[in-house]
Motif scaffolding. Sequence first.
Motif, mmCIF file in Angstrom:
data_model
loop_
_atom_site.group_PDB
_atom_site.id
_atom_site.type_symbol
_atom_site.label_atom_id
_atom_site.label_comp_id
_atom_site.label_asym_id
_atom_site.label_seq_id
_atom_site.Cartn_x
_atom_site.Cartn_y
_atom_site.Cartn_z
ATOM 1 N N THR A 1 11.807 10.127 0.090
ATOM 2 C CA THR A 1 11.046 10.034 1.327
ATOM 3 C C THR A 1 10.919 8.578 1.743
ATOM 4 O O THR A 1 11.022 7.668 0.912
ATOM 5 N N CYS A 2 10.679 8.365 3.031
ATOM 6 C CA CYS A 2 10.565 7.000 3.527
ATOM 7 C C CYS A 2 9.764 7.006 4.839
ATOM 8 O O CYS A 2 9.442 8.065 5.385
ATOM 9 N N LEU B 1 5.944 8.109 3.537
ATOM 10 C CA LEU B 1 5.565 7.363 2.344
ATOM 11 C C LEU B 1 4.098 7.613 2.006
ATOM 12 O O LEU B 1 3.239 7.527 2.890
ATOM 13 N N PRO B 2 3.801 7.899 0.745
ATOM 14 C CA PRO B 2 2.389 8.062 0.365
ATOM 15 C C PRO B 2 1.661 6.727 0.439
ATOM 16 O O PRO B 2 2.256 5.673 0.245
ATOM 17 N N ILE B 3 0.392 6.774 0.749
ATOM 18 C CA ILE B 3 -0.392 5.552 0.901
ATOM 19 C C ILE B 3 -1.424 5.454 -0.213
ATOM 20 O O ILE B 3 -1.993 6.454 -0.646
ATOM 21 N N LEU C 1 0.807 -1.214 0.000
ATOM 22 C CA LEU C 1 0.000 0.000 0.000
ATOM 23 C C LEU C 1 0.843 1.268 0.000
ATOM 24 O O LEU C 1 0.306 2.374 -0.101
ATOM 25 N N ARG C 2 2.161 1.113 0.113
ATOM 26 C CA ARG C 2 3.061 2.275 0.150
ATOM 27 C C ARG C 2 3.976 2.345 -1.060
ATOM 28 O O ARG C 2 4.926 3.133 -1.063
ATOM 29 N N LEU C 3 3.725 1.518 -2.079
ATOM 30 C CA LEU C 3 4.567 1.555 -3.275
ATOM 31 C C LEU C 3 4.476 2.923 -3.941
ATOM 32 O O LEU C 3 3.387 3.462 -4.153
ATOM 33 N N PHE D 1 -7.001 6.388 8.145
ATOM 34 C CA PHE D 1 -8.089 7.158 7.544
ATOM 35 C C PHE D 1 -7.721 8.629 7.392
ATOM 36 O O PHE D 1 -8.249 9.308 6.515
ATOM 37 N N VAL D 2 -6.809 9.127 8.230
ATOM 38 C CA VAL D 2 -6.307 10.488 8.037
ATOM 39 C C VAL D 2 -5.474 10.560 6.766
ATOM 40 O O VAL D 2 -5.639 11.465 5.934
#
Length: 325
Positions: free
Chosen positions: A158-159, A163-165, A149-151, A246-247
């Motif tokens: 960034t890490c 990481l974008p979700i 879910l973080r690919l 959820f945020v």
Amino acid sequence: MTNSSNCSDPDLKPYYAVTYAVILVPGLVANTLALWVFYGYMKETKRAVIFMINLAIADLLQVLSLPLRIFYYVTGTWEFGGGLCLLCFYLKYVNMYASIFFLVCISVRRCLFLIQPFRAGECRRVCDVSVSVAGWAVVCVACLPFPLLRLHKDNTSTCFVDLPIEKLDLPTSVTLMTMGELVGFVMPLLIILYCSWKTILSLKEKNSASHDLGEKKKALKMILTCALVFLICFAPYHISFPLDFFVKTGRIRGGCVQRVISVFHAVALCLASLNSCVDPVIYYFTTDEFRRRLSRQDLHDSLQLQHLSYSRKHSRDVLVEDTTE
């Protein structure tokens, strides 16, 4: 609600860096020492020692990943590639849920040893090893959604928390959260509490001999310590994780609400990482054998024995070389 100047996103990186720096050395020393004691001096012990070894390995693996985390939170940039970032991110959850699994195994093993000693005695070391291997396999597979879910491919600087979700539809998100909370937290907690309850009931038996009563008290102390560590280290995280999810996916909006959840989740993550330092307390204060082996006299005797063994081996090798010349 809209963001205001009083409800801006907090910079939590310094707090992560300080927490992980504080955990690093004690966690490394304590878990390395625990593995040394387990492998070198407790091979004859049958009471959950295999699960303690695996718990120490899980904690040690988490500690070994902390330098990279500290570097990122201090510098604010990731310079080691996206693959290593996702691997470290993935191992964080593998080690955490492996710790949960082995805390449960320790509690169940100690409880069974008291309630059904003959049946528990039949479960030899091979049985514990098989359970441990199966546990690692299940945990590794179950934790795959975390990195998946973080690919991300656009930004590799960034890490970890930055990481974008991947955004999911609401039914899928709720299903994943519910399964994760039930299997990863609620069920293990109920099992540990059940083991505590059964052990307390066994203490109330009137036909227990003094020796059995002492063993039951030791088992209860270990199980209750596991429950306490479980609640302190993992309960806050599993309360904050769905809220933070959820945020990050935009399901929860509002500047002040997001700030509170972000701070709470940061504290929960730090408490979850603190588990790698707290677990050795279980070994020391709930295991007489472990405490005895770490006593000054026993350490002195063991080091003398190792030195004597090495000297005899060296003398024997020299004698063999002399006789062959």
